[in-house]
Design an enzyme around this catalytic site. Sequence first.
Site, PDB file in Angstrom:
ATOM      1  CG  HIS A  35      -9.233  27.557  -4.445  1.00  0.00           C
ATOM      2  ND1 HIS A  35      -8.900  26.374  -3.815  1.00  0.00           N
ATOM      3  CD2 HIS A  35      -8.920  28.544  -3.565  1.00  0.00           C
ATOM      4  CE1 HIS A  35      -8.407  26.649  -2.608  1.00  0.00           C
ATOM      5  NE2 HIS A  35      -8.413  27.948  -2.426  1.00  0.00           N
ATOM      6  CG  ASP A  84      -8.058  27.098   1.493  1.00  0.00           C
ATOM      7  OD1 ASP A  84      -8.508  27.624   0.466  1.00  0.00           O
ATOM      8  OD2 ASP A  84      -6.838  26.976   1.722  1.00  0.00           O
ATOM      9  CD  GLU A 118      -5.528  29.179  -4.291  1.00  0.00           C
ATOM     10  OE1 GLU A 118      -5.014  30.181  -3.788  1.00  0.00           O
ATOM     11  OE2 GLU A 118      -5.514  28.054  -3.726  1.00  0.00           O
ATOM     12  CD  GLU A 119      -5.011  25.039  -1.742  1.00  0.00           C
ATOM     13  OE1 GLU A 119      -3.867  25.489  -1.513  1.00  0.00           O
ATOM     14  OE2 GLU A 119      -5.981  25.223  -0.986  1.00  0.00           O
ATOM     15  CG  ASP A 143      -9.002  31.374  -1.153  1.00  0.00           C
ATOM     16  OD1 ASP A 143      -9.377  30.507  -0.348  1.00  0.00           O
ATOM     17  OD2 ASP A 143      -8.072  31.196  -1.967  1.00  0.00           O
ATOM     18  CG  HIS A 171      -3.547  24.570   3.867  1.00  0.00           C
ATOM     19  ND1 HIS A 171      -2.453  24.791   3.049  1.00  0.00           N
ATOM     20  CD2 HIS A 171      -4.592  25.179   3.251  1.00  0.00           C
ATOM     21  CE1 HIS A 171      -2.833  25.505   1.985  1.00  0.00           C
ATOM     22  NE2 HIS A 171      -4.124  25.752   2.096  1.00  0.00           N
TER      23      HIS A 171
END
Length: 347
Positions: free
Chosen positions: A71, A188, A222-223, A243, A323
């Site tokens: 993603h 990510d 995706e998130e 991922d 994150h």
Amino acid sequence: MNREQNMPYVLNALERLAQAPSPSGMTGRVEALLMQELQGLGLSPWQTRKGGVLAQLNPGVEGEGILLSAHIDTLGLMVRAVKSNGRLRFTKIGGCPFNYAEQENVTVWTRGGKSYEGTVRLNEPAVHGRRDVETVERKDDNMEIVLDERVHNAEDVTKLGIGAGDFVSLDPRFRRSGDGFVKSRHLDDKASSAVLLSLAHAFKQGEAACARPVYVMFTNYEEVGHGASAGQPDNITDMIAVDMGVVADDLKTDEYKVSICAKDSTGPFDYALTNALIDAARRHELAYAVDVYPFYGSDTAAALSAGRDWRHALVGPGVAASHGYERVHEDGLWNTLLLLKHYLQTA
Ligand SMILES: [Zn+2]
């Protein structure tokens, strides 16, 4: 495949992807970058209506297709309201803890095409002005964006063209450091996106091949949960989400390994496909780990929930401090690329 020749491509792709802002919902810059890059490799990429980018890496090959997804959308913020003091109240896009966004430089992108810089702050951040800076809970109503503009009230901000619904991207602070480390926000899943681009490059160079059709899909929601929910070719039978691997105290994945996920929050992955990936990693003596991710969902869940009858698996480079201000190592990127190449060779 030669590491000395391929790693510069991986790192260059990663830096360009990381520097291009792409919070979920505003991914156009990265979509354009990918379309251009894939066309440059002689492929014929196409886009889904909602912006996902797809390409077949071995055009002309027919049969049961393998989908590799990564993603390109990231965490971010959005302006919720302009406050009477000229600061911005914001809402989060994706799961970014307030303290991971705090003190970060940001860019506010107006719907009219302008951009302004600012900083995410606690609403009274000076340690000389309050006693509880260290302990006060960071919450929706005490965090704000302070613009680097001479604004004193809501009217001043509105005149700049800023209003509710404007996207806000966090400064990635991309940096290569020390002995093969890359630090940046949004590794990510830009790290895996760079790996998939490098795999496309390897196919082009004749360094990777597969008897079955192989498609890459760069998803862009995706998130927020629906990245890979639609838009893939009808002949897909297997999906491998590429991922980030989770690095945590009780897991075996680290930044040097490719992580193979056996189960995440949405449940176990396909038994045979996961075993085949583990087998490829073992046969080729890659640095890898099989892990269970305790708090994690991926694009495979989006595809399966949407009704796809596919075998599914999840692999990716170990990403530390996910994150937040994340870190990967070149070894993890390389092991991920090798695992995909080796698996596809005999798939
Ligand atoms: Zn991710």
